[in-house]
Write an enzyme that holds these catalytic residues in place. Structure first.
Site, PDB file in Angstrom:
ATOM      1  N   GLU A 334       0.803  -1.230   0.000  1.00 26.86           N
ATOM      2  CA  GLU A 334       0.000   0.000   0.000  1.00 26.86           C
ATOM      3  C   GLU A 334       0.836   1.281   0.000  1.00 26.86           C
ATOM      4  OE1 GLU A 334      -4.051  -1.232   2.268  1.00 26.86           O
ATOM      5  OE2 GLU A 334      -2.293  -1.124   3.576  1.00 26.86           O
TER       6      GLU A 334
HETATM    7  C1  ACM Z   1      -1.896  -5.258   4.291  1.00 29.98           C
HETATM    8  O1  ACM Z   1      -2.922  -5.749   4.783  1.00 29.98           O
HETATM    9  N1  ACM Z   1      -1.829  -3.967   4.022  1.00 29.98           N
HETATM   10  C2  ACM Z   1      -0.734  -6.086   3.987  1.00 29.98           C
END
Ligand code: ACM
Length: 522
Positions: A334
């Site tokens: 992310e």
């Molecule tokens: C995640 O759940 N951002 C790896």
């Protein structure tokens, strides 16, 4: 209580026992409710009984064997009062004793398997490696009545059905993740969790040590990371961090239970705690404010600055020195505000840094967008196409598909903790999948194992965490250990039901899912 008192107590309660013992004597080993389910169980229809004369025999001259024997004695003695001792002076075991023995030549058992042969006289566990004996010991616990897990004196009899168990895991990595960044969990909470994992033969604990909301490990060359970056958490609480000494103590505690710790420093995103601790890590050179909300994807290290790589190198050098296990986890998920043309060279360079410190890289599935070095492990959580890109580059995959394995998801709409962005994960849904057939392109041989991550946005103490972790963790332990062909929800749910009492005796505050008819339901 002394052994003589136990005998007196046992005699005093003989009349009561003789009324109930016949119906409860466990003579059929195939009916034992063992989780994870063993590979094979053959019953011989008799009973082995622990008595005041029972002791635990191990081979001479091996500290590790003594430790495993003592671990078993420490588990059984408080509730049974049998004061079993560990004998390692070459004497031979007698009736009612337990024998732990290393042997070789049974290659099917591998490094973690064991064979347990129980007769009316002796309970004998053999394994190629100490880890196998340790797992055999976990099976012994589960063959005894649930009350053996209590820490106060209980009445026997302490009987085990006779037969043979041959048992070994399908995957070498059977893990869970604890997010100690969103809310901090202290060393005692983590040690309790390590004990719980060990009981179900799990062997890998991934600690998510940094995120936007907190930095949780002392780094001596960058002290402000913990001092400032560790000073809060989601909701504005005081946070916390592990000193290196405390961290090493956790690592040792885990090692003694055949569990490796995988430390994660998430980067280049999920880095606000670091960015608020050191201005020079930021694009523009200005420190950010500490963050206590639960948004994701807004932070990034300055991937074009050499200071960033000095920081990464220092952090992973110190962590590598604290890590006897093979892996360092670099996060990589992310990073929404890092341009892809910056993200890829960053991940490539960080892989080199970790490798230079003698460790193997694990990263979330986005890292497969980069050029993976040999031996890198891609943790599949969100995008199968990323994980497949990893496989196509020769990487092994760690299976944590969020729709099945994210243990922070709510069970259903009534759950009091948890999130639901990946859906609801009832106990049956969390159990009912096979890592090796979920994504056709990711085959059994590409998979190193499974991991259930507990993200901690909504849980801030042990009891809240256990509500999400249990009973689902037992299912993930079984998926990691037992071949998929031998698993079915309809059969598993009966064994799980029997584990309600056991988890209660272990002090676990589990969620009593209505999918399971819990034994002794109140
Ligand atoms: C995640 O759940 N951002 C790896």
């Amino acid at each position: 209580m002394k052994k003589t008192d136990i005998i007196t107590t046992a005699l005093a309660s003989f009349a009561l026992l003789s009324m109930t013992a016949c119906s409860t004597t466990p003579t059929d080993m195939t009916k034992a409710n063992i989780i994870p389910k063993p590979v094979s169980v053959t019953a011989t229809g008799e009973t082995f009984t622990l008595t005041p004369n029972s002791d635990i025999y191990v081979q001479e001259g091996m500290d590790e064997m003594l430790n495993i024997g003592q671990y078993l004695a420490d588990k059984l003695n408080p509730s049974t009062g049998l004061e079993m001792k560990v004998i390692s002076d070459g004497r031979k075991p007698g009736k009612g004793d337990i024998l732990l023995e290393l042997s070789s030549g049974d290659s099917l058992l591998g490094d973690e398997g064991y064979e347990m042969v129980v007769t009316g006289k002796l309970l004998k566990i053999t394994a190629n490696k100490p880890a196998g004996l340790f797992y055999g010991v976990q099976t012994v616990r589960q063959l005894l009545p649930a009350k053996v897990e209590l820490t106060t004196l209980q009445e026997g009899p302490w009987e085990i059905p006779t037969g043979t168990i041959r048992d070994y895991p399908v995957y070498s990595y059977r893990g869970a993740m604890r997010d100690v960044a969103r809310h901090f969990f202290g060393p005692d909470d983590i040690k309790t969790f390590i004990d719980q994992m060990a009981a179900f033969k799990m062997n890998a604990l991934h600690l998510h040590l940094s995120d936007d909301q907190g930095w949780r490990i002392e780094i001596k060359s960058w002290p402000n990371l913990a001092l400032h970056g560790g000073s809060t958490e989601v909701g504005g609480g005081e946070g916390g961090y592990y000193t290196q000494e405390q961290y090493s103590d956790i690592v040792k505690y885990a090692q003694d239970r055949y569990i490796i710790i995988i430390p994660e420093i998430d980067m280049p995103g999920h880095t606000n705690a670091a960015l608020s601790s050191y201005p020079e890590l930021n694009i523009g050179g200005k420190a950010t404010e500490l963050y206590t909300g639960i948004k994701v994807g807004f932070s990034t290290l300055d991937t074009k600055s050499e200071v960033t790589y000095k920081f990464v190198d220092d952090v992973f050098r110190e962590l590598a020195a604290l890590t006897p296990g093979p892996y360092l986890h670099i996060g990589g998920d992310e990073s929404h505000v890092t341009k892809l043309e910056d993200y890829i060279p960053f991940i490539n360079r960080v892989q080199d840094i970790v490798t230079a410190h003698g460790k193997q890289v694990i990263g979330w599935d986005e890292i497969a967008l980069a050029t993976l070095k040999p031996d890198v492990i891609v943790q599949y959580w969100a995008r199968a196409d990323n994980a497949i890109k990893g496989v196509n580059q020769g990487a092994k995959v760690l299976m944590s598909p969020s729709k099945y394995a994210y243990i922070d998801m709510k069970y259903d709409s009534t759950s009091i903790y948890g999130l639901n962005w990946a859906g609801f994960i009832e106990v049956d849904h969390g159990y009912n999948w096979d890592p090796a057939s979920l994504v056709p392109e990711i085959k059994r041989d590409n998979i190193i194992g499974i991991e259930a991550p507990l993200w901690a946005e909504t849980v801030s103490n042990r009891e809240e965490a256990e509500y999400l972790l249990f009973p689902r963790l037992l299912g993930y332990a079984e998926i990691g250990w037992t071949p998929a062909e031998q698993r079915s929800w309809d059969e598993y749910k009966l064994r799980l039901a029997a584990h309600g009492e056991r988890m209660e005796a272990m002090g676990i505050k589990f969620y009593r899912s209505s999918k399971v008819e819990w034994a002794g339901q109140k």
